[in-house]
Write an enzyme that holds these catalytic residues in place. Sequence first.
Site: not given
Ligand code: GLA
Length: 727
Positions: A366, A443, A477-479, A548
Site C-alpha cells: 500500500d 489530507r 488506485w486511490d483518490m 476504510d
Molecule cells: C486511503 C485508502 C486506504 C489506504 C490509504 C493510504 O485512505 O482508502 O485503504 O490505502 O488511503 O494512504
Amino acid sequence: MIGFDASQRTINLSTRSTTYQMKIDPTGVLLHTYYGQKLRGGDLSRLICPEDRGFSPNPDEVGLDRTWSLDTQPQEYSSSGVGDFRTPSLEVDLADGSHTADFRYVRHTIEEGKYALEGLPAFYGEGVTAQTLTVELRDRCSSLVVELLYGVLEEYDMITRAVRVRNDGSAPVRLTRVASACLDFPVGDHDFITLGGAYAREREPVRAALTQGIHTAGSVRGSSSHQQNPFLVLCDRDATEDAGRCWGMALVYSGNFLASVEYTQFHETRMTMGIHPFHFSWLLQPGETFTAPEVAMVFSARGLGYMSQMFHRAIRLNLCRGPWKDQRRPILINNWEATLFNFDADKICSIAQAASKVGVEMMVMDDGWFGQRNDDFGGLGDWNVNQEKLPGGLAPLAKRIHDLGMKFGIWVEPEMVNENSDLYRAHPDWTFRVPGRPVTRGRYQLVLDLTRPEVKGYVLDNLRAMLKSADISYVKWDMNRSLTDVWSAGLPAERQGEVYHRFVLAVYEILEALHQEFPDLLIEGCSGGGGRFDCGMLYYTPQIWCSDNTDAADRLRIQYGTSFCYPCCAMGAHVSAVPNGLTHRATPLHTRGVVAAAGTFGYELDLNELTAEELKEVAEQIAAFRTYWDVVMRGDYYRLTSPFRQEDSYCAWMHVTADKSRAVVGLVQTVRHANPVRPLLRLKGLDPDRNYRVNGVVYGGDELMYAGLALPFLDQYQAVQYQIEAV
Ligand code: GLA
C-alpha cells in the site's frame, strides 16, 4: 425489443418483463407514456387526462386549447422556458442571450446491439440481446439538436439512456445543464431511496415518502462521493425486498452528479439524473457535440431484491471488463492497516511469507513505497521508488514475492500531489487553483490538473513505467480528497465550467489507456475507502475498496447498502485485526471471515501476529472460500434482514446460484438480549421442490424458505455461515 407503431406513433421498448413507451405527440413533443410491467400493447397516452389547468400556459401551436400544456405533459426530455415549470432536462445560453429550449421530434432509428459513448464508460451489449434506439429532437427555433439514446438489455430488464447535444448552428452556445435522463410518472404516491453516508459509513440507505417539492441527492465534490451515491430508487410505498414496483436509476459516472425526484402540484413524479449543474457549463462551438453520461434503469415488479439482482448481473457481465470480471480474484493481503507508512522490503516480505503459508495468493504493498512518502505530508506525485525502503526498486521485491508463490500488487494515487514533492517543486502550476486565491488542502494534498495534456501525460507515463518495471498483477488506485479551487490554467475563462467534467474524462482516459496496454492488470478502485464507488469506475476497475472501515459489524451496514445497486464481486472486503482501528470493537475472526467472504475476500493485517490456532482458522477460511467463491460472485444475492432495522437482532444474507443448486448463507448476531426470542431464519431463492443439505442435515427447499431454519443462540458479533447444496 424496440418497435415503432406508425399508426399510433408510439415507440415501444420491451425487456423480459418490462415495457417502456414513448409517443410522438401531434405537436412533435416526445411524450413519455409508460414504464412498468410488460404490456401486450396499447397507446398509453390515454392515461394523460387533458384538463384546463390554471397557470399552466399553452404553446401557440395548440391554438386556444387550454388543456394542452408542457407543464402537464409527461415528457422524455423536458423543455425549459416554455411553460414546463418542473425540473428542466437541459438549460442553455444561446448566442442572443436567451435560455429557451423546446425540443421536437425529428426522426428515430432502431439498431441491433448497444451504443457506446466516446470517452465515457457505458454498459455494452456483447453476449446478450441488445438493441439501440436513437431519437433525434431539435429545438423549435435554434439549431440545437438532442439525440436521445436508449439501450435495451433484455435479459437484465435494463434500459439505459444517454444524451448527445449537437450544435448545428453557426454561433456558439453554452450548455449549463444536461440531464442524462428524465422520467415522468403519472402518480406520486411513491417512496424514494437514496444511498447517503459519510467517510467510513458509506452507502447507508435512506428511504422516505415523497412529498410535494424536489428531493435531491448529489455530489459537488468532483467525485461521486462517500456522502451520496449516484443511485436512486423510486418504489411503491409498500414495496419490500420481495414485492412491489421499483424503478432503479444508476449513473455511469464518477464526478459531480445530481439525482432528483420532483413531486408535482398534481401528484405526479419526475425523476432526473445527470451531471450536477453546479459550476458546470460547456461551450459548444458550431458542429460540436456534447455527450452526457449514461443512466442505467431497472424496473422490477418483484420488489427491491429482484431490482438489485438485475443491476448486479448487468454490472458484472456487461459493464465490468477484462479477464477478471467473472473470475475469482486473487485472495490478497494488504499491509496498510498493519504498517501504515512504516515498512521496508523485508517487512513486506515477512507479511507475504506468513500469508503464503495459509494460502493467500497476492501481496499488495500500500501507500508509502515511493518518493519521500513517510507520512501523508509528502511524496505524492513522485512515482519513483523510495530506495531506502525498497533497495533496487520494485523488481527485486516483486521477485521475492513471486518466489513465495504469490502475485504482487501495488498502491497508487495518481490524481494527487503533495506540496512537499519533487513534482510540485518542479511544476507548482500543475494543480487546480484559482488565480489570486489561496489553495485549499485536503489530507495535505492538492489535485493535479489532469485536464492539461502535459499533466495527464506525466501521470500516464509514470504509471506505465511503474507497471513495466516489475511484474505487477494488481493496482489499488486511490483518490484521497474532494476537488476544490477548480480552475485550469490550460483553459480560457469561458471554458472554466468544463473543468470538473474534463477532469473525470481525463481519469477515464488514463484508465482506458492502461486497460488497453495492460489487459490482464486487475485494478481496484478506491477513494478513502468507498468515496468513488459507482458504475463509471466499475467499467475500468471491476472491484472497489468498499470502505476504510473494516470493522465487521459496521461492514454489515456498508455492504448491505452497497448491494442495492452493486454486486458483491465488486466490493473490496478484507479481514483485519481487532480491536478495529476505527471503531475499537473486537469481533471474532470467524465473523470477520464470514463478512469479508461476502465481498472480494482478502486480509489486511500482519499474520505474523496471529496465534497458531488463528492461523489455522485463516487457512480454513481461505480453503473454504475457494470452494464456494463462485456462488458469492455469480449467484443471486438476497438481503434476508436489514442491519439498520432495530427490531432485528441479526443481519443475514445469502447467495444462490442461477440453477438453485447451491447457496451460501451468512449471518451475524448484531445484538444479544437476555433470554432471547427463538431465532428462525427463512431462506430465499431455493427450489421448493428440491432437497438441500445444510451442514450435513437434509431439509426441503420449501421447509427452508417457508418454515425456516432454526439458528443457534449466538453471542453478540458471533456469526454462522451455511454452505448449502441440493441433494
Ligand atoms: C486511503 C485508502 C486506504 C489506504 C490509504 C493510504 O485512505 O482508502 O485503504 O490505502 O488511503 O494512504
